[in-house]
Scaffold this motif. Structure first.
Motif, short mmCIF file in Angstrom:
data_model
loop_
_atom_site.label_atom_id
_atom_site.label_comp_id
_atom_site.label_asym_id
_atom_site.label_seq_id
_atom_site.Cartn_x
_atom_site.Cartn_y
_atom_site.Cartn_z
N LEU A 1 0.84 -1.20 0.00
CA LEU A 1 0.00 0.00 0.00
C LEU A 1 0.88 1.25 0.00
CD1 LEU A 1 -2.61 -1.17 2.65
CD2 LEU A 1 -3.11 -0.70 0.25
N ASP A 2 0.29 2.36 -0.46
CA ASP A 2 1.04 3.62 -0.54
C ASP A 2 1.16 4.32 0.80
OD1 ASP A 2 1.40 3.60 -3.40
OD2 ASP A 2 -0.73 4.05 -3.57
N TRP A 3 0.08 4.25 1.60
CA TRP A 3 0.10 5.03 2.84
C TRP A 3 -0.80 4.40 3.89
CZ3 TRP A 3 -3.98 8.54 4.53
CH2 TRP A 3 -5.10 8.54 3.70
N LEU A 4 -0.45 4.67 5.15
CA LEU A 4 -1.20 4.19 6.29
C LEU A 4 -1.61 5.39 7.15
CD1 LEU A 4 1.12 1.29 7.51
CD2 LEU A 4 -0.81 1.12 5.92
N LEU A 5 -2.80 5.31 7.72
CA LEU A 5 -3.26 6.32 8.66
C LEU A 5 -3.33 5.70 10.04
CD1 LEU A 5 -4.37 9.06 9.48
CD2 LEU A 5 -6.65 8.25 8.86
N ILE A 6 -2.41 6.10 10.91
CA ILE A 6 -2.44 5.68 12.31
C ILE A 6 -3.38 6.63 13.04
CG2 ILE A 6 -1.05 5.35 14.38
CD1 ILE A 6 1.37 4.90 12.50
N TYR B 1 -14.40 8.56 -6.89
CA TYR B 1 -13.73 9.74 -6.35
C TYR B 1 -12.35 9.94 -6.97
CZ TYR B 1 -17.31 10.40 -2.72
OH TYR B 1 -18.48 10.64 -2.03
N LEU B 2 -11.64 8.85 -7.23
CA LEU B 2 -10.36 8.99 -7.92
C LEU B 2 -10.55 9.60 -9.30
CD1 LEU B 2 -8.72 5.60 -6.90
CD2 LEU B 2 -7.88 7.87 -6.27
N ALA B 3 -11.60 9.17 -9.99
CA ALA B 3 -11.90 9.73 -11.31
C ALA B 3 -12.29 11.19 -11.22
CB ALA B 3 -13.01 8.92 -11.98
N ALA B 4 -12.86 11.58 -10.07
CA ALA B 4 -13.30 12.97 -9.87
C ALA B 4 -12.17 13.87 -9.39
CB ALA B 4 -14.46 13.01 -8.88
N GLY B 5 -10.98 13.30 -9.18
CA GLY B 5 -9.84 14.14 -8.84
C GLY B 5 -9.19 13.87 -7.50
N ALA B 6 -9.68 12.88 -6.75
CA ALA B 6 -9.03 12.56 -5.48
C ALA B 6 -7.60 12.07 -5.74
CB ALA B 6 -9.81 11.51 -4.72
N ALA B 7 -6.66 12.57 -4.94
CA ALA B 7 -5.26 12.18 -5.10
C ALA B 7 -4.90 10.98 -4.24
CB ALA B 7 -4.35 13.36 -4.74
N PHE B 8 -5.67 10.74 -3.20
CA PHE B 8 -5.40 9.59 -2.32
C PHE B 8 -6.71 9.19 -1.64
CE2 PHE B 8 -4.46 13.57 -0.26
CZ PHE B 8 -4.89 13.48 1.06
#
Length: 241
Positions: free
Chosen positions: A19-24, A205-212
């Motif tokens: 995965l690219d990123w984790l949210l702790i 949402y990714l298609a709508a412009g979300a970066a992550f």
């Protein structure tokens, strides 16, 4: 993905997943300073970015998180430009901000082993603020304009509650508000992210412009996976569970 278990072992498992990123998370999860430190140490060295969310936009907590070595902050419930400015100020030493000076005691500076840390500390920190209320959506352009706000993150669950449709993250007016904020972020030249466990919604949402996008959580994966095992192999009547 979310890391909500408070477990360094689980955090490390997730960090090595690709995965690219984790949210702790410390807003809705059993995480204190010691467990956050242990998880940062566990994921260090893996090719993954770690964000940490404090429970509240608080100057003292943010100072403690930064001194632990948190470099990417996700600040919850930011409803105005003034609240965004306060979050940024908490990450900056005077005169640019109000962060308390304790670098000699802090992991962030490697106990003053990082040359010129005080002058360059802000270069190592990113501030992402959460847009998760109708007030925040209305003020999103002003929030995005705050110097030091690096990105915004949309929280459809709280946004739905704020809009009077509790539990309906897929409601058309919630989706429209999220997409409005994605458009505003693009216009401001700043990345925007969103929480979306539904794969189709995440892709939309990714298609709508979300970066992550946050697309799962450690505790949810364990809960659903263990339930699937029980459903497949347990011999008890499900009504007795």
């Amino acid at each position: 993905m979310w890391v909500c278990s408070g477990s360094p072992l689980v955090a490390e498992l997730c960090a090595g997943s690709g995965l690219d990123w984790l949210l702790i998370d410390a807003e809705h999860s059993p995480n204190g300073l010691e467990s956050i430190l242990a998880q940062l140490q566990a994921v260090n060295g893996y090719p993954v970015q770690a964000l940490v969310r404090p429970p509240v936009n608080d100057t003292v907590l943010i100072k403690q998180y930064l001194d632990l070595g948190v470099q990417n902050l996700l600040i919850p419930m930011v409803n105005s430009a003034a609240e965004a400015e306060a979050a940024v100020a908490a990450t900056r030493y005077p005169p640019q901000g109000v962060r308390g000076v304790g670098s000699a005691l802090a992991r962030a500076s490697r106990w003053n082993r990082v040359p010129d840390y005080l002058a360059r500390a802000s270069e190592t920190v990113s501030v992402t603020v959460q847009i998760e209320s109708t007030a925040a959506v209305e003020a999103v352009e002003e929030i995005l304009a705050v110097d030091g706000v690096d990105a915004i993150f949309l929280g459809p669950s709280d946004l739905a509650a704020s809009m009077g449709v509790l539990g309906q993250q897929e409601h058309p007016k919630v989706r429209a508000a999220v997409e409005h904020c994605l458009t505003a972020a693009k216009a401001a030249g700043k990345p925007a992210g969103v929480n979306a466990f539904n794969p189709d919604t995440a892709r939309s949402y990714l298609a709508a412009g979300a970066a992550f996008v946050l697309v799962g959580a450690d505790v949810a994966l364990l809960a659903r996976g263990s339930e699937a095992l029980a459903n497949a192999f347990a011999t008890r009547d499900p009504a007795d569970r």
